[in-house]
Design an enzyme around this catalytic site. Structure first.
Site, PDB file in Angstrom:
ATOM      1  N   CYS A 114       0.825  -1.199   0.000  1.00 45.18           N
ATOM      2  CA  CYS A 114       0.000   0.000   0.000  1.00 45.18           C
ATOM      3  C   CYS A 114       0.863   1.255   0.000  1.00 45.18           C
ATOM      4  O   CYS A 114       1.562   1.525  -0.963  1.00 45.18           O
ATOM      5  CB  CYS A 114      -0.975  -0.052   1.173  1.00 45.18           C
ATOM      6  SG  CYS A 114      -2.427   0.987   0.988  1.00 45.18           S
ATOM      7  N   HIS A 115       0.871   2.039   1.075  1.00 43.18           N
ATOM      8  CA  HIS A 115       1.692   3.242   1.179  1.00 43.18           C
ATOM      9  C   HIS A 115       3.095   2.934   1.704  1.00 43.18           C
ATOM     10  O   HIS A 115       3.937   3.817   1.741  1.00 43.18           O
ATOM     11  CB  HIS A 115       1.012   4.276   2.083  1.00 43.18           C
ATOM     12  CG  HIS A 115      -0.180   4.925   1.474  1.00 43.18           C
ATOM     13  ND1 HIS A 115      -1.415   4.312   1.432  1.00 43.18           N
ATOM     14  CD2 HIS A 115      -0.330   6.128   0.862  1.00 43.18           C
ATOM     15  CE1 HIS A 115      -2.274   5.112   0.832  1.00 43.18           C
ATOM     16  NE2 HIS A 115      -1.646   6.218   0.467  1.00 43.18           N
TER      17      HIS A 115
END
Length: 186
Positions: A114-115
């Site tokens: 994800c991030h």
């Protein structure tokens, strides 16, 4: 589950807040289920606050160690969960950046979801790698010198002498966890 990771040690690193719950807990549970010893280290040590979808405060989890007390030489792989606050905090954490660089220099597996790849950008290890991430992170990866950014459930890249495994969102966790297990098992 099996014992394919018996004798393997995996480190999951987070800040102390803003962690996407499933991106911490699912790899922790899955990799332990495969027999790995999994250690959760956080920036300050102690309690961490997880969230769902970055906005809904969820459960707290106890980390086992403060990042500044961790030696990469004790581990076979590194996992970096997402959550925008988590990833943004880790990218400013000197101990987290040192750990990432130590894993990379040792040619060990690093996995980010994800991030999570934001921390890899600030560690200076993205150049020449092909990876995936949450859609809002992709331009940052391109600007940091990634060889390519793909929209895939999981992407493994062995360029530059170390293995990078990346995924986009919590929906990709089964493929992400399997890729980590396979890479660490050899």
């Amino acid at each position: 589950m099996s014992s394919q990771l018996n004798g393997k040690n995996i480190l999951i690193i987070t800040s102390n807040t803003g962690i996407e719950r499933d991106e911490l807990l699912k790899p922790l549970q899955t990799l332990r289920g495969y027999g790995a010893t999994v250690t959760h280290g956080s920036s300050k040590g102690g309690t961490v606050q997880t969230f769902v979808g970055d906005t809904e405060k969820d459960q707290t989890v106890e980390s086992e160690v403060k990042l500044s007390q961790v030696l990469s030489s004790d581990f076979d792989a590194l996992v970096i969960p997402g959550g925008t606050v988590n990833a943004d905090t880790l990218r400013q954490d000197a101990a987290a950046l040192k750990l990432i660089n130590d894993f990379v220099k040792a040619g060990k597996t690093v996995a980010a979801i994800c991030h999570g790849p934001w921390a890899l950008i600030d560690a200076g290890v993205i150049e020449g790698k092909t990876l995936t991430a949450y859609k809002s992170v992709r331009i940052d990866l391109e600007n940091a010198g990634a060889a390519g950014v793909v929209d895939a459930q999981v992407k493994e890249c062995k360029a530059n002498g170390w293995t990078l495994i990346t995924s986009r969102t919590p929906d990709d966790l089964p493929a992400f966890n399997e890729a980590i297990a396979k890479a660490v098992a050899g």
